[in-house]
Enzyme design. Structure first.
Site, PDB file in Angstrom:
ATOM      1  N   PHE A 112       0.816  -1.221   0.000  1.00  0.00           N
ATOM      2  CA  PHE A 112       0.000   0.000   0.000  1.00  0.00           C
ATOM      3  C   PHE A 112       0.847   1.267   0.000  1.00  0.00           C
ATOM      4  CE2 PHE A 112      -0.153   2.546   3.866  1.00  0.00           C
ATOM      5  CZ  PHE A 112       0.512   1.772   4.787  1.00  0.00           C
ATOM      6  N   LYS A 113       2.121   1.141   0.335  1.00  0.00           N
ATOM      7  CA  LYS A 113       2.997   2.308   0.379  1.00  0.00           C
ATOM      8  C   LYS A 113       3.051   3.021  -0.983  1.00  0.00           C
ATOM      9  CE  LYS A 113       4.599   1.437   4.638  1.00  0.00           C
ATOM     10  NZ  LYS A 113       4.003   0.165   5.046  1.00  0.00           N
ATOM     11  N   ASP A 114       2.810   2.251  -2.068  1.00  0.00           N
ATOM     12  CA  ASP A 114       2.826   2.875  -3.399  1.00  0.00           C
ATOM     13  C   ASP A 114       1.743   3.941  -3.555  1.00  0.00           C
ATOM     14  OD1 ASP A 114       4.946   1.374  -4.512  1.00  0.00           O
ATOM     15  OD2 ASP A 114       3.589  -0.300  -4.957  1.00  0.00           O
TER      16      ASP A 114
END
Ligand SMILES: *Cc1c(COP(=O)(O)O)cnc(C)c1O
Length: 496
Positions: A112-114
């Protein structure tokens, strides 16, 4: 709209300044001076927009010093099908009655960091231009596995920037390590440290706020910034997917506009769930924010008792991105819950630094319990949950997401609450193939890419190209250092 520091309410900077700087000079985190409101009508209308346009709308409320064209440039550069393997950017999967998986891992590094780190380089380079500095920006990152790779992909070969990532030697998965040590790009550096994530994060924070180091850097025409969720530019993009998900559920007639939902988040540094809290305060109807932890359950205890105590054993788990005992973003929440009382924050976080412990006031305890619920599970329960979800729903989830599913199941049993619920699914199961396979009871030997093939066979999920492609990539970064040598590594990498 301007930005204050949680440790000094008199700080008053633009969003561009807050994003460029990353952290306030006093060690506090930047927060917007007010939380902008969205009406239910506005949220409903967002259902008809693309993800990039939904992002544009929400950003325009926070980045009030950016022009419309500047925000447009940022959202279009980030949220497109070149970077994400789904046109919707985030996917919403219906798991079972009234329960949805918000898949936030369709970006280039499969976590999810993207969602934030694809846009942060655009926000940051735009901010740098706006504040009129000609310094080169050096991004320092401490990572528990996923932020590092996502930041490297976001910033690789971005003009005017360098990026240096530190990860705990034994604290990341085999795939996460492979992703980082093979990183391409001419402006990147990666290094393992002897220690855990908290050591890496503390090391980075100390280097950041050390005035002498800052001056040395400035003398060489450079400045530090952060790609960790201490940077507001990381947090703001995460608010968007909660607003967007609500709009999507209304559009798909899964809920009526105004109907509350629960949000469950597998939590480490408290960034993702704090973004959910901001979405709620903006006007998204949210009943409970459910904070899910692994065996490092410092947040479960904190939300249930109001006592934060990091003096406990650190566990290395199969959900490594949540192996954290010092959750930075809690500072922002407490600042908001406690009437923006900066003196109180200085006291509590001073005590945390000195004794590893603080206790909040009764009012804050009450507010915490009104907004949040918390639970945790251990590795065995995590694995059992992966198997249960796989057997019952033919859905394969990663270890972090499984923690959230388990904590939600426990919550539902305990409360009987049948509010429609969105579970944040934070990583592709392929990033943790070994643990996921062993949970399901499949064996594929020792080789990481045999595991990937096996997981593809039983999950029927396409293997992300970015992970499959790692197989034949050469390792570029294999150094491990003592945590005391982080500054030395940085300066050497920068040629100072
Ligand atoms: C970073 C991460 C988390 C924790 O998110 P926070 O914002 O730090 O609370 C959970 N799951 C995965 C897969 C992650 O990469």
């Amino acid at each position: 709209m301007f930005y204050k520091s949680t440790r000094n309410s008199n700080v008053n900077v633009s969003s561009a300044q807050a994003i460029a700087q990353g952290i306030s000079e006093d060690g506090g985190l930047f927060v917007p001076s007010e939380i902008p409101a969205l009406t239910l009508d506005e949220i409903r209308q967002m259902g008809d927009l693309s993800y990039a346009d939904r992002a544009l709308f929400v950003f325009s409320k926070y980045l009030t010093d950016f022009s419309g064209a500047e925000i447009r440039y940022c959202v279009d550069g980030a949220y497109n099908t070149k970077n994400f393997d789904s046109e919707n950017i985030a996917e919403l999967a219906h798991l079972f009655d009234g329960t949805y998986m918000l898949e936030l891992w369709h970006g280039p590094t499969c976590a999810f960091k993207d969602m934030a780190l694809q846009i942060l380089p655009y926000l940051l380079t735009t901010s740098i231009k706006k504040i009129g500095t000609d310094k080169k920006v050096v991004i320092l990152v401490a990572t528990s596995g996923d932020t590092g790779k996502a930041a490297l992909e976001g910033f690789k070969d971005v003009e005017g920037t360098s990026i240096i990532v530190f990860y705990p030697e034994d604290g990341v998965s085999a795939m996460q390590k492979k992703q980082m040590t093979t990183q391409e790009g001419s402006n990147v550096g990666v290094c393992a440290i002897k220690g855990n994530f908290d050591d890496a994060q503390n090391g980075v924070k100390a280097i950041f706020t050390d005035a002498a180091t800052g001056k040395e850097l400035a003398d060489n025409g450079m400045m530090f910034s952060s790609a960790n969720s201490i940077n507001w530019g990381r947090l703001a993009p995460q608010i968007i997917y909660y607003v967007s998900t609500y709009a999507q559920l209304v559009k798909e007639q899964q809920i009526d506009v105004g109907e509350p939902i629960n949000i469950v988040v597998p939590t480490g540094n408290f960034g993702n769930i704090l973004a959910g809290y901001y979405a709620k305060k903006m006007g998204v109807p949210v009943n409970k924010l459910i904070c899910a932890s692994n065996a490092n359950n410092v947040l479960t205890d904190f939300i249930n008792t109001g006592i934060y105590d990091r003096n406990r054993q650190f566990h290395t788990t199969i959900s490594p991105s949540m192996d954290i005992l010092i959750s930075s973003n809690l500072e922002r929440l407490l600042y908001l819950l406690n009437g923006q009382n900066d003196a109180q924050i200085r006291e509590w976080f001073g005590a945390l630094a000195k004794d590893g412990r603080y206790e909040v006031s009764d009012e804050v305890k009450k507010a915490l319990r009104e907004e949040f619920c918390a639970g945790f599970c251990d590795d065995e329960q995590t694995k059992a949950t992966i198997k249960e979800i796989y057997d019952k729903y033919s859905y394969t989830c990663d270890t972090h997401t499984a923690v959230a599913v388990k904590v939600y199941e426990d919550y539902k049993k305990a409360t009987g609450d049948d509010t429609v619920t969105v579970i944040a699914s934070t990583a592709s199961p392929y990033k943790f193939s070994g643990s996921v396979l062993s949970a399901i009871g499949a064996d594929a030997g020792e080789d990481e890419f045999d595991k990937v093939d096996k997981l593809a066979e039983i999950s029927k999920l396409p293997v992300p190209e970015s992970l499959a492609g790692l197989k034949n990539k050469a390792v570029r970064f294999d150094k491990t250092i003592d945590k005391a040598d982080m500054k030395k590594f940085i300066f050497e990498s920068l040629g100072i």
